[in-house]
Design a protein around this motif. Structure first.
Motif, PDB file in Angstrom:
ATOM      1  N   VAL A   1      13.828  60.657  32.976  1.00  0.00           N
ATOM      2  CA  VAL A   1      14.800  59.800  32.284  1.00  0.00           C
ATOM      3  C   VAL A   1      16.222  60.290  32.581  1.00  0.00           C
ATOM      4  N   GLY A   2      16.417  61.609  32.509  1.00  0.00           N
ATOM      5  CA  GLY A   2      17.729  62.169  32.822  1.00  0.00           C
ATOM      6  C   GLY A   2      18.148  61.876  34.257  1.00  0.00           C
ATOM      7  N   LEU A   3      17.208  62.013  35.190  1.00  0.00           N
ATOM      8  CA  LEU A   3      17.495  61.729  36.594  1.00  0.00           C
ATOM      9  C   LEU A   3      17.919  60.274  36.774  1.00  0.00           C
ATOM     10  N   ALA A   4      17.192  59.345  36.149  1.00  0.00           N
ATOM     11  CA  ALA A   4      17.519  57.925  36.282  1.00  0.00           C
ATOM     12  C   ALA A   4      18.897  57.622  35.704  1.00  0.00           C
ATOM     13  N   ALA A   5      19.227  58.238  34.568  1.00  0.00           N
ATOM     14  CA  ALA A   5      20.527  57.989  33.945  1.00  0.00           C
ATOM     15  C   ALA A   5      21.668  58.506  34.822  1.00  0.00           C
ATOM     16  N   ILE A   6      21.507  59.695  35.374  1.00  0.00           N
ATOM     17  CA  ILE A   6      22.571  60.298  36.193  1.00  0.00           C
ATOM     18  C   ILE A   6      22.779  59.503  37.476  1.00  0.00           C
ATOM     19  N   LEU A   7      21.692  59.212  38.186  1.00  0.00           N
ATOM     20  CA  LEU A   7      21.837  58.480  39.441  1.00  0.00           C
ATOM     21  C   LEU A   7      22.271  57.044  39.207  1.00  0.00           C
ATOM     22  N   GLY A   8      21.841  56.451  38.092  1.00  0.00           N
ATOM     23  CA  GLY A   8      22.288  55.099  37.767  1.00  0.00           C
ATOM     24  C   GLY A   8      23.791  55.045  37.552  1.00  0.00           C
ATOM     25  N   ALA A   9      24.310  56.013  36.812  1.00  0.00           N
ATOM     26  CA  ALA A   9      25.758  56.062  36.588  1.00  0.00           C
ATOM     27  C   ALA A   9      26.503  56.301  37.896  1.00  0.00           C
ATOM     28  N   ALA A  10      25.950  57.162  38.770  1.00  0.00           N
ATOM     29  CA  ALA A  10      26.603  57.436  40.053  1.00  0.00           C
ATOM     30  C   ALA A  10      26.621  56.195  40.933  1.00  0.00           C
ATOM     31  N   ILE A  11      25.512  55.461  40.959  1.00  0.00           N
ATOM     32  CA  ILE A  11      25.433  54.253  41.771  1.00  0.00           C
ATOM     33  C   ILE A  11      26.434  53.209  41.289  1.00  0.00           C
ATOM     34  N   LEU A  12      26.618  53.145  39.970  1.00  0.00           N
ATOM     35  CA  LEU A  12      27.566  52.188  39.407  1.00  0.00           C
ATOM     36  C   LEU A  12      29.005  52.675  39.484  1.00  0.00           C
ATOM     37  N   GLY A  13      29.199  53.876  39.968  1.00  0.00           N
ATOM     38  CA  GLY A  13      30.550  54.405  40.122  1.00  0.00           C
ATOM     39  C   GLY A  13      31.159  54.908  38.842  1.00  0.00           C
ATOM     40  N   SER A  14      30.353  55.167  37.830  1.00  0.00           N
ATOM     41  CA  SER A  14      30.883  55.600  36.537  1.00  0.00           C
ATOM     42  C   SER A  14      31.093  57.106  36.496  1.00  0.00           C
ATOM     43  N   PRO A  15      32.215  57.569  35.890  1.00  0.00           N
ATOM     44  CA  PRO A  15      32.415  59.015  35.709  1.00  0.00           C
ATOM     45  C   PRO A  15      31.417  59.628  34.735  1.00  0.00           C
ATOM     46  N   LEU A  16      30.638  58.786  34.040  1.00  0.00           N
ATOM     47  CA  LEU A  16      29.618  59.303  33.143  1.00  0.00           C
ATOM     48  C   LEU A  16      28.614  60.177  33.885  1.00  0.00           C
ATOM     49  N   ALA A  17      28.455  59.928  35.185  1.00  0.00           N
ATOM     50  CA  ALA A  17      27.523  60.738  35.971  1.00  0.00           C
ATOM     51  C   ALA A  17      27.911  62.207  35.944  1.00  0.00           C
ATOM     52  N   ASP A  18      29.213  62.500  35.976  1.00  0.00           N
ATOM     53  CA  ASP A  18      29.663  63.890  35.947  1.00  0.00           C
ATOM     54  C   ASP A  18      29.340  64.548  34.612  1.00  0.00           C
ATOM     55  N   SER A  19      29.500  63.787  33.530  1.00  0.00           N
ATOM     56  CA  SER A  19      29.200  64.338  32.202  1.00  0.00           C
ATOM     57  C   SER A  19      27.710  64.551  32.019  1.00  0.00           C
ATOM     58  N   LEU A  20      26.899  63.577  32.461  1.00  0.00           N
ATOM     59  CA  LEU A  20      25.452  63.710  32.314  1.00  0.00           C
ATOM     60  C   LEU A  20      24.904  64.859  33.159  1.00  0.00           C
ATOM     61  N   SER A  21      25.568  65.151  34.265  1.00  0.00           N
ATOM     62  CA  SER A  21      25.115  66.244  35.132  1.00  0.00           C
ATOM     63  C   SER A  21      25.220  67.597  34.458  1.00  0.00           C
ATOM     64  N   GLU A  22      25.978  67.673  33.381  1.00  0.00           N
ATOM     65  CA  GLU A  22      26.116  68.943  32.671  1.00  0.00           C
ATOM     66  C   GLU A  22      24.832  69.361  31.959  1.00  0.00           C
ATOM     67  N   ILE A  23      23.804  68.502  32.012  1.00  0.00           N
ATOM     68  CA  ILE A  23      22.509  68.937  31.487  1.00  0.00           C
ATOM     69  C   ILE A  23      22.008  70.140  32.270  1.00  0.00           C
ATOM     70  N   GLU A  24      22.471  70.249  33.521  1.00  0.00           N
ATOM     71  CA  GLU A  24      22.169  71.436  34.316  1.00  0.00           C
ATOM     72  C   GLU A  24      23.046  72.608  33.859  1.00  0.00           C
ATOM     73  N   PRO A  25      22.470  73.775  33.653  1.00  0.00           N
ATOM     74  CA  PRO A  25      23.287  74.958  33.336  1.00  0.00           C
ATOM     75  C   PRO A  25      23.686  75.747  34.572  1.00  0.00           C
ATOM     76  N   PHE A  26      23.446  75.177  35.759  1.00  0.00           N
ATOM     77  CA  PHE A  26      23.670  75.925  36.992  1.00  0.00           C
ATOM     78  C   PHE A  26      25.136  76.311  37.174  1.00  0.00           C
ATOM     79  N   LYS A  27      26.045  75.350  36.895  1.00  0.00           N
ATOM     80  CA  LYS A  27      27.460  75.631  37.074  1.00  0.00           C
ATOM     81  C   LYS A  27      27.905  76.791  36.189  1.00  0.00           C
ATOM     82  N   THR A  28      27.421  76.778  34.949  1.00  0.00           N
ATOM     83  CA  THR A  28      27.826  77.819  34.000  1.00  0.00           C
ATOM     84  C   THR A  28      27.269  79.180  34.383  1.00  0.00           C
ATOM     85  N   SER A  29      25.968  79.239  34.638  1.00  0.00           N
ATOM     86  CA  SER A  29      25.303  80.533  34.811  1.00  0.00           C
ATOM     87  C   SER A  29      25.398  81.087  36.219  1.00  0.00           C
TER      88      SER A  29
END
Length: 691
Positions: A541-569
Motif C-alpha cells: 500500500v505504501g509503495l502504491a501511494a508513493i509511486l502514484g504521487a510521483a507519477i502524478l507529479g505531486s510533492p507528496l511523494a517526497d513526504s511519503l518517502s520518509e516512511i523509510e528511515p534510511f536517510k536518517t540512519s
C-alpha cells in the motif's frame, strides 16, 4: 491485492501535478531591490537585465534568469532544481540563489541551508571557467583551485547536479547575451613544438614580439572631457610607455626571449593547458605600482578576448631570465590558467590602465584604459576538442576506488551464494563471513560510500518516465547505480533476498541490533499468522501511494518517502531533527521484539523488489519430501516467516539469510537426515514449488 493497489492509485488522481513556477517582474524586483532596477525582459529569451545608475546613466550590471528555463536537469528526486542566477557582463556570477528543489537529502534531512550556502559559493566565479565540485571544506582550507566549490558530505550526487545546472544554464545565456562563442569554449589550443632560431629583431618584424609605444598625446586624448590633461607631458619625443608584448608558449618566441633552460622551467610551472604572456615596459608609466606584490593580479594590465576579461596573474619571475636586448624597465610574466578559456591562436588585446586625480579636499580618481591588439598566426598552434565526456564522468572518476571495492565485494558474494554445499559445509565459518559482510555493508556501502538504495530513486525514475524523460540523474551516484545493477540481475536469479538480506545497510544495522536481544533477555514476539499476512500488505500500500504521487507529479511523494528511515540512519548518521531520529530509533527498538519488523511490513523499497522478484527464474532453496510434513524445523527457525506450513518457500518474503539452507544440508540438524541415518538410508533433496 492488485485490485486494491489499483484503487489506491485511482484515489490519488485528485492530486495536481507540482508545477515549477517562474518569477515575474515582481519576483525579480524582490530579489534585486533599489537602488537596482529591473529592466524589460528580453524578447527572445527569458532574461531580465539588472541596471544600476552610474554617472547619471543606467548601466547593465547583470542578466538575471531562472535555470529551469535553460537547463532542466533532473535532481536525485527526479525533478530539476530551479536556481536564480545573475550573470555579470564579464561572465562572473553576481548572484546565485535556490528558488525550488526536491533533493531528498536536503528535504527534512540536512535542511536546505547547506544547499543555499553551496550555491552562494558561485558568486564571484566565472561562467567561463569549468567549475567543479570538490571535497567538503577543500576550498575553504585553501587546498583546492579557485575554480572548485566545496562539496557537501552526504550530498555528492545532488551537488553535482546543481553544478551542472548552474553552468549549463549560465552558458546558454552567456552565448546569447555575452558572446562567449568568440573565445575558446571547450577547445584545447596548444603551441606546436616546432622551433625556428630567430633574433629579437626578426620576432619584432613578424609581430610575434610586439612593440607598443603609447604617447602622452594618446593618454590625454583618453582623458578628453574630464579636465585632467597632463600639465607636464615631458619632452615630445619621450614615450609615456614603451611596451614589449610576447606570448611565450610558442617555442620560437619563448626560447628566444628566455633561453632554453628558463623556457623549459616556465612551461613546467604553468602546467598543461596554461599560458604565459610577457609584458616589459620603459617610459614614464609602469605596469607595476610600488606596492605591487609578486604573484598577484596586476591592476594596471588587463587581457581581454572576445570582449571578456581573461584571468591572469603575475608568475613571480626574475629579470635575469629575460633576453638582455629587451627594454629596461618594469616587467611581468602573466600566467593564465587552463580554466580561463584563453585561445592564443585568436586575437586578444592588452589594456593599460592610467589613473589621474582631481580635487584637493576630496580627491576623485578617474581611470582610463588604452588597448592594443596582439595576434599570432593560427598555424603556430594545434586545435582539438578534448574528449572530456559528459559531466557525470567526473563522478565515476572521483569514486573509482569505492566502485572497485564494492565491485570486488559483489564478485565475492556471487560464488558464496551460488555454491550452497560449499557454503554450509562449515556453518561457523559461514556465520562469521555473513557477519563480516554485513559489517562491510553497513560501514562501507552505507555510511562511507553513501550507497543505501532507496525508494527515492524509484520516485525519481517515475517522475522522469512520466514528466521529464531524463534519467541522467542516476549516473551521478555511481556506487548506488552499481548496486542497483547487481540487485536487478540477482532479482531474476534469486529474488528479493540478495539485497534485503545482504546489501541493505539499514537491514544490516537491524541485524546487529537484534543481537542485543539475547544479552538483554528480550524474547522476540511471534506475530500470529493471520495478522502477519495482513501486515505484509502494508508495504505494498505504501509503495502504491508513493509511486502514484510521483507519477502524478505531486510533492507528496517526497513526504511519503520518509516512511523509510534510511536517510536518517544511514545518509545523515542520525544527525537530524528529533522526530526523524526517534522514528528511526523506534524501528530499531521494534526490531528487538519483532525481528526485521520494518523490512517485513513497512519497507516500500522491499515491496518493489518483492514484486519484481516474482520474475525470478530459480526456486533455488532445496527442499525434501518431508519438509512441512512431518518436519517443521525450517519453518520454526525462519525468523522472517518465509516458509509456509507446507514447507514451500515464500520467495517474495525470503531474505536469503541461508539459515534453512544450512539446516537442510546439516546431517546433525535436518530431521529427515537424522531419521534416515538411524534407518541406514539417505534423505533425498527435491525441488518444491514456490508459493
Amino acid at each position: 491485492m492488485w485490485r486494491f493497489l489499483a484503487g489506491i492509485v485511482a484515489a490519488l488522481l485528485w492530486l495536481l501535478p507540482a508545477q515549477a513556477g517562474t518569477l515575474g517582474r515582481a519576483g525579480m524586483e524582490k530579489n534585486f531591490p533599489p537602488p537596482l532596477v529591473v529592466g524589460e525582459r528580453d524578447d527572445r529569451i527569458p532574461v531580465w537585465p539588472i541596471l544600476k545608475q552610474e554617472a547619471g546613466s543606467y548601466e547593465v550590471i547583470a542578466y538575471a534568469f531562472e535555470s529551469i528555463d535553460f537547463a532542466r536537469i533532473p535532481g536525485f528526486g527526479g525533478t530539476a532544481p530551479n536556481l536564480l542566477i545573475a550573470l555579470a557582463p564579464d561572465g562572473t556570477f553576481r548572484d546565485a540563489k535556490v528558488i525550488t528543489h526536491h533533493e531528498p537529502v536536503f528535504l527534512e534531512g540536512l535542511g536546505s541551508e547547506p544547499l543555499f550556502a553551496f550555491v552562494e559559493q558561485y558568486v564571484g566565479l566565472s561562467a567561463r571557467q569549468p567549475i567543479r565540485v570538490g571535497r567538503p571544506n577543500a576550498r575553504a582550507a585553501g587546498a583546492a583551485p579557485a575554480t572548485t566549490v566545496d562539496g557537501i558530505s552526504m550530498a555528492t550526487a545532488s551537488t553535482r547536479v546543481i553544478n551542472e545546472t548552474m553552468l549549463t544554464a549560465s552558458l546558454a545565456v552567456a552565448r546569447e547575451k555575452l558572446g562567449f562563442g568568440a573565445v575558446n569554449s571547450g577547445l584545447r589550443v596548444e603551441a606546436k613544438p616546432d622551433f625556428e632560431p630567430l633574433t629579437l629583431a626578426e620576432l619584432e618584424r613578424r609581430g610575434w614580439l610586439k612593440r607598443w609605444r603609447v604617447t602622452p598625446a594618446e593618454v590625454d586624448a583618453a582623458f578628453a572631457g574630464t579636465g585632467l590633461s597632463d600639465p607636464d607631458p615631458g619632452p615630445a619625443d619621450e614615450a609615456f610607455a614603451d611596451l614589449a608584448i610576447a606570448y611565450l608558449n610558442v617555442p620560437t618566441i619563448g626560447r628566444t626571449i628566455l633561453g632554453e633552460a628558463a623556457y623549459a622551467r616556465l612551461m613546467r610551472e604553468i602546467g598543461p593547458g596554461g599560458h604565459a604572456v610577457m609584458v616589459v615596459s620603459s617610459g614614464r608609466w609602469s605596469p607595476l605600482p610600488e606596492d605591487f606584490v609578486l604573484g598577484s593580479v596586476p591592476d594596471r594590465l588587463t587581457l581581454q578576448q572576445g570582449g571578456l576579461t581573461v584571468n591572469a596573474r603575475d608568475a613571480a619571475w626574475e629579470r635575469r631570465d629575460l633576453a638582455p636586448d629587451l627594454p629596461a624597465g618594469p616587467w611581468t610574466i602573466l600566467k593564465i590558467g587552463d580554466a580561463a578559456g584563453f585561445d592564443p591562436s585568436a586575437p586578444w588585446s592588452l589594456s593599460v590602465k592610467v589613473t589621474r586625480e582631481r580635487g584637493q579636499i576630496f580627491p576623485e580618481k578617474v581611470a582610463r584604459e588604452i588597448a592594443t591588439e596582439y595576434r599570432l598566426p593560427p598555424d603556430l598552434f594545434t586545435r582539438e576538442v578534448p574528449d572530456a565526456g559528459p559531466s557525470w564522468i567526473d563522478s565515476w572518476r572521483a569514486r573509482g576506488v569505492e566502485l572497485g571495492i564494492i565491485a570486488a565485494a559483489l564478485a565475492l558474494l556471487v560464488p558464496v551464494l551460488s555454491r550452497q554445499e560449499a557454503l554450509v559445509a562449515r556453518p561457523q565459518a559461514f556465520s562469521l563471513f555473513r557477519l563480516g559482510f554485513l559489517a562491510f555493508t553497513l560501514g562501507f556501502i552505507g555510511w562511507y560510500a553513501q550507497a543505501q538504495l532507496s525508494i527515492v530513486t524509484l520516485v525519481g525514475a517515475a517522475r522522469a518516465a512520466f514528466h521529464t524523460g531524463d534519467f541522467g540523474f542516476l549516473l551521478y551516484d555511481p556506487p548506488s547505480l552499481l548496486i542497483w545493477a547487481f540487485v536487478l540481475v540477482t532479482l531474476v536469479i534469486w529474488g528479493r533476498g540478495t539485497f534485503c538480506g545482504w546489501l541493505c545497510p539499514f537491514g544490516a544495522l537491524q541485524e546487529f541490533a537484534a543481537w542485543l536481544a539475547r544479552p538483554l533477555r528480550i524474547r522476540q514476539i511471534t506475530v500470529p499468522p493471520r495478522l502477519d499476512r495482513a501486515l505484509r500488505q502494508v508495504k505494498y500500500v505504501g509503495l502504491a501511494a508513493i509511486l502514484g504521487a510521483a507519477i502524478l507529479g505531486s510533492p507528496l511523494a517526497d513526504s511519503l518517502s520518509e516512511i523509510e528511515p534510511f536517510k536518517t540512519s544511514i545518509t545523515l548518521y542520525f544527525v537530524r531533527s528529533l522526530p526523524f531520529v526517534l522514528y528511526a530509533l523506534g524501528l530499531i527498538v521494534l526490531n528487538l521484539f519483532v525481528y526485521k519488523g520494518f523490512c517485513r511490513y513497512l519497507c516500500p523499497l522491499g515491496a518493489s523488489l518483492a514484486v519484481a522478484g516474482r520474475l525470478r527464474l530459480l526456486d533455488w532453496i532445496p527442499r525434501r519430501a518431508e519438509c512441512g510434513s512431518p518436519c517443521q524445523l525450517c519453518k520454526v527457525r525462519c525468523r522472517y516467516g518465509a516458509i509456509a506450513p507446507s514447507g514451500r518457500i515464500d520467495y517474495p518474503e525470503c531474505f536469503q539469510c541461508m539459515d534453512c539452507v544450512t539446516i537442510i544440508h546439516d546431517p546433525t540438524q535436518c530431521v529427515p537426515q537424522v531419521l534416515a541415518a538411524k534407518r541406514g538410508k539417505r534423505a533425498v533433496l527435491q525441488p518444491v514449488a514456490a508459493e
